[in-house]
Scaffold this motif. Structure first.
Motif, PDB file in Angstrom:
ATOM      1  N   GLN A 251       0.844  -1.188   0.000  1.00 30.37           N
ATOM      2  CA  GLN A 251       0.000   0.000   0.000  1.00 30.37           C
ATOM      3  C   GLN A 251       0.883   1.243   0.000  1.00 30.37           C
ATOM      4  OE1 GLN A 251      -2.797   0.163   3.207  1.00 30.37           O
ATOM      5  NE2 GLN A 251      -3.502   2.222   2.690  1.00 30.37           N
ATOM      6  N   VAL A 252       0.590   2.135  -0.935  1.00 32.12           N
ATOM      7  CA  VAL A 252       1.364   3.362  -1.054  1.00 32.12           C
ATOM      8  C   VAL A 252       0.850   4.374  -0.045  1.00 32.12           C
ATOM      9  CG1 VAL A 252       2.007   5.244  -2.564  1.00 32.12           C
ATOM     10  CG2 VAL A 252       1.784   2.926  -3.484  1.00 32.12           C
ATOM     11  N   GLU A 253       1.775   5.019   0.636  1.00 32.53           N
ATOM     12  CA  GLU A 253       1.376   5.954   1.680  1.00 32.53           C
ATOM     13  C   GLU A 253       2.411   7.056   1.787  1.00 32.53           C
ATOM     14  OE1 GLU A 253      -0.482   5.321   6.095  1.00 32.53           O
ATOM     15  OE2 GLU A 253       1.513   4.506   5.760  1.00 32.53           O
ATOM     16  N   LEU A 254       1.925   8.257   2.079  1.00 30.99           N
ATOM     17  CA  LEU A 254       2.789   9.389   2.390  1.00 30.99           C
ATOM     18  C   LEU A 254       2.386   9.907   3.759  1.00 30.99           C
ATOM     19  CD1 LEU A 254       2.640  11.331  -1.008  1.00 30.99           C
ATOM     20  CD2 LEU A 254       4.447   9.792  -0.239  1.00 30.99           C
ATOM     21  N   VAL A 255       3.362  10.208   4.590  1.00 31.54           N
ATOM     22  CA  VAL A 255       3.076  10.703   5.930  1.00 31.54           C
ATOM     23  C   VAL A 255       3.813  12.014   6.136  1.00 31.54           C
ATOM     24  CG1 VAL A 255       3.202  10.258   8.397  1.00 31.54           C
ATOM     25  CG2 VAL A 255       2.771   8.370   6.811  1.00 31.54           C
ATOM     26  N   GLU A 256       3.032  13.069   6.400  1.00 32.18           N
ATOM     27  CA  GLU A 256       3.618  14.372   6.668  1.00 32.18           C
ATOM     28  C   GLU A 256       3.785  14.579   8.169  1.00 32.18           C
ATOM     29  OE1 GLU A 256       0.418  15.143   3.388  1.00 32.18           O
ATOM     30  OE2 GLU A 256       0.595  14.040   5.275  1.00 32.18           O
ATOM     31  N   SER A 257       4.740  15.405   8.513  1.00 33.26           N
ATOM     32  CA  SER A 257       4.925  15.808   9.905  1.00 33.26           C
ATOM     33  C   SER A 257       5.594  17.170   9.936  1.00 33.26           C
ATOM     34  CB  SER A 257       5.768  14.775  10.667  1.00 33.26           C
ATOM     35  OG  SER A 257       7.061  14.687  10.104  1.00 33.26           O
TER      36      SER A 257
ATOM     37  N   ALA B  26       2.476  15.228  -1.844  1.00 34.01           N
ATOM     38  CA  ALA B  26       1.943  14.419  -2.933  1.00 34.01           C
ATOM     39  C   ALA B  26       3.085  13.894  -3.782  1.00 34.01           C
ATOM     40  CB  ALA B  26       0.989  15.237  -3.788  1.00 34.01           C
ATOM     41  N   ALA B  27       2.866  12.753  -4.413  1.00 30.41           N
ATOM     42  CA  ALA B  27       3.860  12.149  -5.296  1.00 30.41           C
ATOM     43  C   ALA B  27       3.194  11.801  -6.617  1.00 30.41           C
ATOM     44  CB  ALA B  27       4.472  10.917  -4.658  1.00 30.41           C
ATOM     45  N   GLY B  28       3.932  11.998  -7.692  1.00 29.19           N
ATOM     46  CA  GLY B  28       3.384  11.692  -9.003  1.00 29.19           C
ATOM     47  C   GLY B  28       4.426  11.855 -10.081  1.00 29.19           C
ATOM     48  N   VAL B  29       3.981  11.770 -11.320  1.00 27.44           N
ATOM     49  CA  VAL B  29       4.865  11.955 -12.473  1.00 27.44           C
ATOM     50  C   VAL B  29       4.247  12.959 -13.434  1.00 27.44           C
ATOM     51  CG1 VAL B  29       6.151   9.799 -12.392  1.00 27.44           C
ATOM     52  CG2 VAL B  29       3.884   9.810 -13.375  1.00 27.44           C
ATOM     53  N   PRO B  30       4.039  14.172 -12.978  1.00 28.34           N
ATOM     54  CA  PRO B  30       3.375  15.167 -13.826  1.00 28.34           C
ATOM     55  C   PRO B  30       4.263  15.687 -14.940  1.00 28.34           C
ATOM     56  CG  PRO B  30       4.128  16.190 -11.817  1.00 28.34           C
ATOM     57  CD  PRO B  30       4.401  14.723 -11.669  1.00 28.34           C
ATOM     58  N   ILE B  31       3.634  15.957 -16.086  1.00 28.70           N
ATOM     59  CA  ILE B  31       4.365  16.677 -17.112  1.00 28.70           C
ATOM     60  C   ILE B  31       4.508  18.123 -16.648  1.00 28.70           C
ATOM     61  CG2 ILE B  31       3.572  15.165 -18.955  1.00 28.70           C
ATOM     62  CD1 ILE B  31       1.488  17.267 -19.697  1.00 28.70           C
TER      63      ILE B  31
ATOM     64  N   SER C 221      -4.547  17.089  -9.915  1.00 29.28           N
ATOM     65  CA  SER C 221      -4.892  15.869 -10.645  1.00 29.28           C
ATOM     66  C   SER C 221      -3.670  15.149 -11.192  1.00 29.28           C
ATOM     67  CB  SER C 221      -5.859  16.197 -11.777  1.00 29.28           C
ATOM     68  OG  SER C 221      -5.266  17.107 -12.689  1.00 29.28           O
ATOM     69  N   ALA C 222      -2.532  15.816 -11.237  1.00 25.50           N
ATOM     70  CA  ALA C 222      -1.327  15.196 -11.780  1.00 25.50           C
ATOM     71  C   ALA C 222      -0.599  14.320 -10.760  1.00 25.50           C
ATOM     72  CB  ALA C 222      -0.379  16.279 -12.285  1.00 25.50           C
ATOM     73  N   TYR C 223      -1.042  14.326  -9.530  1.00 23.97           N
ATOM     74  CA  TYR C 223      -0.379  13.567  -8.472  1.00 23.97           C
ATOM     75  C   TYR C 223      -1.268  12.411  -8.050  1.00 23.97           C
ATOM     76  CZ  TYR C 223       2.799  17.495  -8.324  1.00 23.97           C
ATOM     77  OH  TYR C 223       3.719  18.454  -8.665  1.00 23.97           O
ATOM     78  N   ARG C 224      -0.695  11.212  -7.959  1.00 19.75           N
ATOM     79  CA  ARG C 224      -1.490  10.022  -7.712  1.00 19.75           C
ATOM     80  C   ARG C 224      -1.570   9.621  -6.255  1.00 19.75           C
ATOM     81  NH1 ARG C 224       2.040   5.698 -11.016  1.00 19.75           N
ATOM     82  NH2 ARG C 224       2.010   7.440 -12.473  1.00 19.75           N
ATOM     83  N   THR C 225      -0.639  10.101  -5.460  1.00 25.34           N
ATOM     84  CA  THR C 225      -0.588   9.674  -4.066  1.00 25.34           C
ATOM     85  C   THR C 225      -0.499  10.890  -3.156  1.00 25.34           C
ATOM     86  OG1 THR C 225       0.570   7.662  -4.725  1.00 25.34           O
ATOM     87  CG2 THR C 225       0.637   8.235  -2.388  1.00 25.34           C
ATOM     88  N   TRP C 226      -1.293  10.865  -2.081  1.00 22.84           N
ATOM     89  CA  TRP C 226      -1.373  12.001  -1.170  1.00 22.84           C
ATOM     90  C   TRP C 226      -1.218  11.559   0.281  1.00 22.84           C
ATOM     91  CZ3 TRP C 226      -2.106  17.085  -2.786  1.00 22.84           C
ATOM     92  CH2 TRP C 226      -2.366  17.244  -4.152  1.00 22.84           C
ATOM     93  N   GLY C 227      -0.676  12.460   1.079  1.00 24.69           N
ATOM     94  CA  GLY C 227      -0.639  12.230   2.512  1.00 24.69           C
ATOM     95  C   GLY C 227      -1.918  12.708   3.165  1.00 24.69           C
ATOM     96  N   GLN C 228      -1.966  12.563   4.482  1.00 28.24           N
ATOM     97  CA  GLN C 228      -3.171  12.908   5.220  1.00 28.24           C
ATOM     98  C   GLN C 228      -3.211  14.380   5.611  1.00 28.24           C
ATOM     99  OE1 GLN C 228      -0.498  11.719   6.584  1.00 28.24           O
ATOM    100  NE2 GLN C 228      -0.204  12.974   8.404  1.00 28.24           N
TER     101      GLN C 228
END
Length: 125
Positions: free
Chosen positions: A1-7, A97-102, A110-117
């Motif tokens: 499971q892909v996850e991003l955690v901010e702090s 957020a993480a992604g592969v945007p042009i 919308s260009a980022y596929r994964t987001w933190g909380q």
């Protein structure tokens, strides 16, 4: 499971600094562009900064240029947003957020596929 955690969020006074961190799991961090966005109640999520996978190219919103610095440590698989000279208008929930945007889409959610909380940043005057 892909996850991003901010702090690193918190409550500070105008002129103070904070450093946000973003730690991913389940994703090959070094291959993704990392972005920071922020959102306040009743408003759309807005672009703050982005950094390409190799760390060589950065982009900033005009409102934070010269005050915020985005960086990444691919060895530690951690991304950062250094925020200096904070202003009350910087108050928001900050999302990594993480992604592969042009290039033309690097500032769009919308260009980022994964987001933190998200992590709350509050700046008092």
């Amino acid at each position: 499971q892909v996850e991003l955690v901010e702090s690193g969020g918190g409550t500070v006074q105008a002129g103070d600094s904070l450093r946000l961190s973003c730690v991913p799991s389940g994703v090959t961090f070094r291959t993704y562009t990392m972005g920071w966005f922020r959102q306040t109640p009743g408003k759309e999520r807005e672009f703050v900064a982005a950094i390409r996978s190799n760390g060589g190219t950065t982009h900033y919103a005009d409102s934070v240029k010269g005050r915020f610095t985005i960086s990444r440590d691919n060895a530690k698989t951690t991304g950062y947003l250094q925020m200096n000279n904070l202003k009350p208008e910087d108050t928001a929930i900050y999302y990594c957020a993480a992604g592969v945007p042009i290039l033309s889409a690097i500032r769009t959610t919308s260009a980022y596929r994964t987001w933190g909380q998200g992590t709350q940043v509050t700046v008092s005057s």
